[in-house]
Design a protein around this motif. Structure first.
Motif, PDB file in Angstrom:
ATOM      1  N   GLY A 186      62.964  59.199  47.339  1.00 37.35           N
ATOM      2  CA  GLY A 186      61.914  58.179  47.235  1.00 37.35           C
ATOM      3  C   GLY A 186      62.426  56.927  46.559  1.00 37.35           C
ATOM      4  O   GLY A 186      63.227  57.000  45.622  1.00 37.35           O
ATOM      5  N   VAL A 187      61.986  55.781  47.057  1.00 39.40           N
ATOM      6  CA  VAL A 187      62.362  54.492  46.472  1.00 39.40           C
ATOM      7  C   VAL A 187      61.098  53.666  46.238  1.00 39.40           C
ATOM      8  O   VAL A 187      60.211  53.620  47.088  1.00 39.40           O
ATOM      9  N   SER A 218      56.038  48.635  47.164  1.00 44.73           N
ATOM     10  CA  SER A 218      56.124  49.596  48.272  1.00 44.73           C
ATOM     11  C   SER A 218      56.768  50.892  47.805  1.00 44.73           C
ATOM     12  O   SER A 218      57.617  50.896  46.909  1.00 44.73           O
ATOM     13  N   ARG A 219      56.356  51.978  48.440  1.00 47.77           N
ATOM     14  CA  ARG A 219      56.952  53.283  48.158  1.00 47.77           C
ATOM     15  C   ARG A 219      57.421  53.854  49.492  1.00 47.77           C
ATOM     16  O   ARG A 219      56.617  54.014  50.423  1.00 47.77           O
ATOM     17  N   TYR A 220      58.714  54.121  49.595  1.00 52.69           N
ATOM     18  CA  TYR A 220      59.277  54.673  50.835  1.00 52.69           C
ATOM     19  C   TYR A 220      59.995  55.989  50.526  1.00 52.69           C
ATOM     20  O   TYR A 220      60.544  56.168  49.430  1.00 52.69           O
ATOM     21  N   TYR A 221      59.983  56.878  51.515  1.00 51.69           N
ATOM     22  CA  TYR A 221      60.685  58.151  51.352  1.00 51.69           C
ATOM     23  C   TYR A 221      61.488  58.430  52.625  1.00 51.69           C
ATOM     24  O   TYR A 221      61.038  58.101  53.741  1.00 51.69           O
ATOM     25  N   ILE A 222      62.654  59.075  52.466  1.00 48.47           N
ATOM     26  CA  ILE A 222      63.349  59.638  53.629  1.00 48.47           C
ATOM     27  C   ILE A 222      63.738  61.086  53.309  1.00 48.47           C
ATOM     28  O   ILE A 222      64.076  61.409  52.168  1.00 48.47           O
ATOM     29  N   GLN A 223      63.659  61.914  54.323  1.00 45.08           N
ATOM     30  CA  GLN A 223      64.144  63.302  54.191  1.00 45.08           C
ATOM     31  C   GLN A 223      65.638  63.244  53.872  1.00 45.08           C
ATOM     32  O   GLN A 223      66.380  62.469  54.493  1.00 45.08           O
ATOM     33  N   SER A 225      69.273  65.634  52.163  1.00 41.82           N
ATOM     34  CA  SER A 225      69.844  66.958  51.905  1.00 41.82           C
ATOM     35  C   SER A 225      69.581  67.340  50.441  1.00 41.82           C
ATOM     36  O   SER A 225      69.539  66.472  49.558  1.00 41.82           O
ATOM     37  N   LEU A 226      69.440  68.628  50.203  1.00 43.21           N
ATOM     38  CA  LEU A 226      69.217  69.095  48.830  1.00 43.21           C
ATOM     39  C   LEU A 226      70.453  68.878  47.959  1.00 43.21           C
ATOM     40  O   LEU A 226      70.364  68.898  46.734  1.00 43.21           O
ATOM     41  N   SER A 263      64.436  58.548  43.276  1.00 40.98           N
ATOM     42  CA  SER A 263      64.504  59.944  42.828  1.00 40.98           C
ATOM     43  C   SER A 263      64.427  60.884  44.026  1.00 40.98           C
ATOM     44  O   SER A 263      63.973  60.495  45.117  1.00 40.98           O
ATOM     45  N   ILE A 264      64.845  62.124  43.808  1.00 42.35           N
ATOM     46  CA  ILE A 264      64.804  63.133  44.877  1.00 42.35           C
ATOM     47  C   ILE A 264      63.892  64.269  44.452  1.00 42.35           C
ATOM     48  O   ILE A 264      63.986  64.765  43.321  1.00 42.35           O
ATOM     49  N   ALA A 265      62.978  64.653  45.333  1.00 39.15           N
ATOM     50  CA  ALA A 265      62.086  65.790  45.052  1.00 39.15           C
ATOM     51  C   ALA A 265      62.353  66.879  46.087  1.00 39.15           C
ATOM     52  O   ALA A 265      62.358  66.603  47.288  1.00 39.15           O
TER      53      ALA A 265
END
Ligand code: RFL
Ligand code: PHB
Length: 389
Positions: A186-187, A218-223, A225-226, A263-265
């Motif tokens: 997420g950014v 703005s809030r953007y997310y991309i799938q 890798s863990l 960050s990554i969730a």
């Protein structure tokens, strides 16, 4: 110290419960492990169902939400060269409100301060005692000093990693879990949102979501890798990848800028049963987790708060234990439906590492059906704006 309800966790569930109880004359003390700045620094949910908005109104905390939140009466879904809209107000006559969890939490902290509420930060070693008796108590340390709270009830609002759930003995507790083999990167950026509505995108490169907080945030997310780390992703790499996953006409008007949070969730579906053990009640992420695709985490936490709040108000009004006795059953009935919706939407929108050609065809058929069927859109709208409490 003595209070009627000891609340463990000062996230949105704990604060909302404390504020609602206070307005009915029921005392509580909130114990929070982190500082207030830390809690307010976590960027999380952005979409509020009507039920949560109503609870914020009842808590006397909805003024800023109504002034600054955006009403959204639909959402966009893209796949391949297609983009379509699911109209919430047409199908179920209810919008959602786009207003950040950070702001919800800030409003609740302010209300608790104004009412003289007790929130103790930086607590350590919280232990719940005798929850299966009529006289429970909680011990903890703050600044190295041991403390104790005697109470009538304990609300476990301490999130997925808290102590409350683990207090329920293993032979009583059942856990159901599905871990997804990817995360969301997420950014947050101080740029105007690419669209006035959210875009959920299924792309062969992976899922993407375009969301927002306000006209210039703005809030953007991309799938992802863990194995990825936020620092592996430069801002430039993030924007390049996002543009490849959303429809070309949207990518062409995307305004990019420096990220102010990254960050990554990980994604997980999780439910624990029961949600009550004696005088301990689990609320929100302490009891269940959904993948964020359906925007249901905070909203499901709010429905738990609704059931527990009414159960406690009834108990203190006339000694009735009806709400308390049915809390777990009522809360779980709604939780499982939110779990189903979040799992369905996640499965339809993401690329899975072991996905077969058949699985891919199923995803596209699911999307085609949603695009072309008013009944399917109505079902999606009903779930997205929130099932009744
Ligand atoms: P929280 O927010 O985790 O708060 C729990 C608090 O308890 C404290 N704590 C303790 N305190 C004392 N002693 C202990 N031993 C403690 N252990 C923990 C923690 O410090 C914390 O302050 O749980 P709560 O209140 O139940 O709220 C749940 C929501 O935060 C969560 O469900 C949502 O953020 C999920 N979520 C979304 N939900 C939505 O409804 N709509 C959305 O659009 C949405 N988007 C999201 C999301 C979650 C995300 N992440 C990062 C997982 C987007 C993302 C990326
Ligand atoms: C967000 O704005 O953070 C957000 C919105 C919708 C989701 C998840 C997250 O489904």
């Amino acid at each position: 110290m003595k209070t009627q309800v000891a609340i463990i966790g000062g996230g949105p569930s704990g604060l909302l419960l404390s504020q609602l109880l206070d307005r009915k004359g029921i005392s509580s003390i909130v114990l929070e492990r982190q500082t207030r700045e830390h809690v307010l620094g976590r960027i999380r949910a952005g979409v509020l169902e009507r039920g949560l908005v109503a609870l914020m109104e009842e808590a006397g905390c909805a003024e800023r939400l109504h002034a600054e939140g955006f009403l959204h009466d639909g959402t966009l879904i893209s796949y391949g060269d297609e983009m379509f809209r699911v109209n919430f107000t047409e199908h179920v006559d209810k919008p959602v409100v786009v207003y950040g969890q950070t702001e919800v939490t800030r409003d609740l902290y302010e209300a608790r301060d104004k009412a003289g509420g007790t929130i103790i930060h930086r607590v350590e070693n919280v232990v719940i005692h005798d929850a299966d008796s009529d006289a429970p108590h909680v011990t903890y340390e703050v600044d190295g000093e041991a403390q104790r709270i005697d109470c009538d009830f304990i609300a476990g609002c301490d999130g997925f990693h808290g102590v409350s759930r683990k207090t329920i003995p293993e032979d009583v507790r059942q856990e159901f879990e599905k871990v997804y083999p990817f995360g969301w990167l997420g950014v947050l950026s101080e740029t105007p949102p690419v669209n006035h509505e959210l875009i959920y995108a299924n792309s062969p490169r992976g899922f993407a979501l375009c969301s927002m907080r306000n006209a210039n945030l703005s809030r953007y997310y991309i799938q992802c890798s863990l194995d990825d780390k936020p620092e592996d992703w430069s801002d430039e790499a993030f924007w390049d990848e996002l543009k490849k996953r959303i429809p070309p006409d949207q990518a062409a008007k995307l305004v990019t800028g420096p990220s102010i949070e990254k960050s990554i969730a990980p994604l997980r579906s999780f439910v624990t049963e029961p949600m009550r053990w004696g005088r301990l009640f689990l609320c929100g992420d302490a009891a269940h987790i959904v993948p964020p695709t359906g925007a249901k985490g905070l909203n499901t936490a709010a429905s738990d708060v609704h059931y527990l709040y009414h159960a406690l108000v009834d108990f203190y009004a006339d000694g009735s234990t009806k709400g308390i006795d049915s809390y777990s059953e009522n809360a779980l009935a709604r939780v499982w439906k939110a779990e189903r919706f979040s799992w369905w939407f996640t499965t339809m929108m993401h690329q899975f590492p072991e996905q077969s050609e058949f699985d891919l065809k199923m995803q596209i058929a699911d999307l085609e059906f949603l695009r072309s069927s008013a009944a399917a859109q109505k079902a999606m709208a009903e779930n997205y704006v929130g099932l009744p409490y």
